[in-house]
Design an enzyme around this catalytic site. Structure first.
Site, mmCIF file in Angstrom:
data_model
loop_
_atom_site.group_PDB
_atom_site.id
_atom_site.type_symbol
_atom_site.label_atom_id
_atom_site.label_comp_id
_atom_site.label_asym_id
_atom_site.label_seq_id
_atom_site.Cartn_x
_atom_site.Cartn_y
_atom_site.Cartn_z
ATOM 1 N N HIS A 38 0.809 -1.253 -0.131
ATOM 2 C CA HIS A 38 0.092 0.029 -0.163
ATOM 3 C C HIS A 38 0.922 1.379 -0.119
ATOM 4 O O HIS A 38 0.319 2.369 0.477
ATOM 5 C CB HIS A 38 -0.969 -0.093 1.234
ATOM 6 C CG HIS A 38 -2.231 -0.694 0.805
ATOM 7 N ND1 HIS A 38 -3.375 -0.289 0.398
ATOM 8 C CD2 HIS A 38 -2.516 -2.006 1.395
ATOM 9 C CE1 HIS A 38 -4.104 -1.478 0.168
ATOM 10 N NE2 HIS A 38 -3.795 -2.304 0.916
ATOM 11 N N LEU A 128 -3.633 -12.108 -5.728
ATOM 12 C CA LEU A 128 -2.450 -12.352 -6.471
ATOM 13 C C LEU A 128 -2.478 -11.672 -7.831
ATOM 14 O O LEU A 128 -1.622 -11.998 -8.805
ATOM 15 C CB LEU A 128 -2.238 -13.704 -6.796
ATOM 16 C CG LEU A 128 -2.083 -14.436 -5.271
ATOM 17 C CD1 LEU A 128 -1.672 -16.067 -5.587
ATOM 18 C CD2 LEU A 128 -0.913 -14.040 -4.558
ATOM 19 N N ASP A 175 1.559 -3.981 -9.153
ATOM 20 C CA ASP A 175 1.165 -5.145 -9.662
ATOM 21 C C ASP A 175 1.651 -5.322 -11.199
ATOM 22 O O ASP A 175 2.172 -6.211 -11.639
ATOM 23 C CB ASP A 175 -0.202 -5.406 -9.546
ATOM 24 C CG ASP A 175 -0.749 -5.502 -8.077
ATOM 25 O OD1 ASP A 175 0.240 -5.479 -7.239
ATOM 26 O OD2 ASP A 175 -1.863 -5.380 -7.747
#
Length: 390
Positions: A38, A128, A175
């Site tokens: 985060h 994920l 990501d």
């Protein structure tokens, strides 16, 4: 969990049924984040790596100006007009395709329609990054089918843009970057403010990073993810009155960062900001511990990160707390924490390889007792980025 051979066999069968012809084969991995949670949207550094579970596709040009796509996992078919790419809630998963296609076109690249069948072995809602895997996969398909010179850094940026601007989900770039830039047996030390990055060798000797799936799906769109981003932006606005910074994580370079944070009077905003600064410091400490092969320190940093995400950032929840508690008490575990956006999903644990079976049994039993849910323990190698399968 389906292995790659079975998925490829099934995709060949399904593609032949949906779109007769000779397709090409593609793969994009998923990712775990070792530490740095985060803070990718707060200018911090992260330490993710690609893993060898992910999303597979069969694709071919179709001579049309549309994308025709089928998801095996969702048993869902849809079509997208390349001249009218607009977000539509009713399109569901197809919006990830639409967003990538739209922004690749807007970046000046020319391509036409294609047929696509996808199937993945990323557990649904696990945290994920199945969405980022799909975005990067679609980018790889378009790049390869139409011989486009798109860099993998740009694919990551376009994937984030898809989520931020097309889906209105205010995620960071970690990501997509981890998936697009993955390298075998390496983590990526990524400065999310500058996109400077370096590869860190992951040599765990007799240890392994295991993935602990709570099997409680979550959707970031429906979570408080955007709320956390707004809170940290508000905290940053307050801090900028007292110190010249562009993002909260820049405070980690100030010796008196704790004193500076006291300017935030709101207790909730203070906790959010404190997590960001301390998590950025933990990333730096983790890199040093990995290079020093100080595995006990690595484990402690994982534990500290989870506590901060639980107490300061408040993005864990009953299931993630239970599975990490169980992991810490299990045989052979050096440390554990949630990974990903949180609000359920997955955790990771640093575990002695010889204790893996006993560890798994103990974690599953503890988690079942605490939540009445069944956990899955997943082992996956650190792998490379997206590619065409030849």
């Amino acid at each position: 969990m389906k292995d790659d051979k079975k998925i490829l066999e099934n995709l060949a069968k399904v593609f032949a049924e949906k779109f007769p012809g000779n397709p090409r084969k593609f793969f994009a991995p998923s990712r775990i984040n070792i530490i740095g949670e985060h803070i990718d949207y707060n200018g911090g550094s992260t330490l993710p790596c690609a893993i060898e579970i992910g999303t597979y596709a069969f694709a071919r040009e179709n001579g049309l100006n549309k994308i025709r796509a089928y998801s095996v996992n969702l048993e869902s078919y849809g079509e997208l007009d390349l001249e009218n790419l607009v977000y539509d809630k009713n399109l569901g998963w197809l919006n990830y395709l639409g967003g990538m296609a739209k922004y690749i076109k807007e970046a000046g690249y020319e391509f036409s329609g294609f047929d696509l069948v996808v199937e993945g072995n990323i557990p649904t809602g696990s945290g994920l990054s199945s969405s980022a895997s799909l975005e990067v996969l679609v980018g790889q398909v378009i790049k390869s089918l139409f011989n486009l010179e798109i860099s993998y850094v740009d694919l990551a940026i376009l994937g984030m843009k898809t989520e931020n601007d097309y889906l209105d989900l205010q995620t960071g770039i970690m990501d997509q970057f981890a998936i697009a830039m993955g390298r075998e047996n390496s983590a990526i030390l990524l400065d999310t403010a500058s996109l400077d990055y370096s590869y860190i060798d992951v040599d765990l000797k007799n240890l392994e990073i295991l993935i602990l799936n709570t099997n409680k799906p979550r959707s970031l769109v429906e979570s408080k993810y955007n709320e956390r981003r707004e809170e940290t932006q508000t905290a940053l606005y307050i801090l900028k009155k007292y110190v010249d910074i562009e993002n909260i994580c820049q405070l980690s370079s100030f010796e008196n960062w704790e004193e500076i944070l006291l300017h935030i009077e709101d207790k909730t905003l203070y906790k959010r900001a404190r997590h960001c600064v301390e998590e950025d410091l933990r990333v730096k400490a983790m890199v040093k511990a990995m290079r020093d092969e100080d595995y006990q320190k690595m484990g402690k940093l994982l534990d500290d990160s989870h506590r901060s995400l639980r107490d300061f950032y408040q993005v864990t929840g009953k299931e993630l707390d239970a599975i990490t508690e169980g992991a810490r008490m299990a045989e052979g575990c050096l440390g554990a924490r949630m990974t990903g956006g949180g609000f359920s999903g997955c955790a990771i644990a640093l575990v002695e390889k010889e204790a893996k079976e006993k560890f798994s049994q103990q974690v599953k039993a503890y988690y079942k007792e605490k939540t009445s849910r069944n956990a899955d323990i997943i082992s996956s190698n650190i792998g490379s980025g997206p590619r065409e399968i030849l």
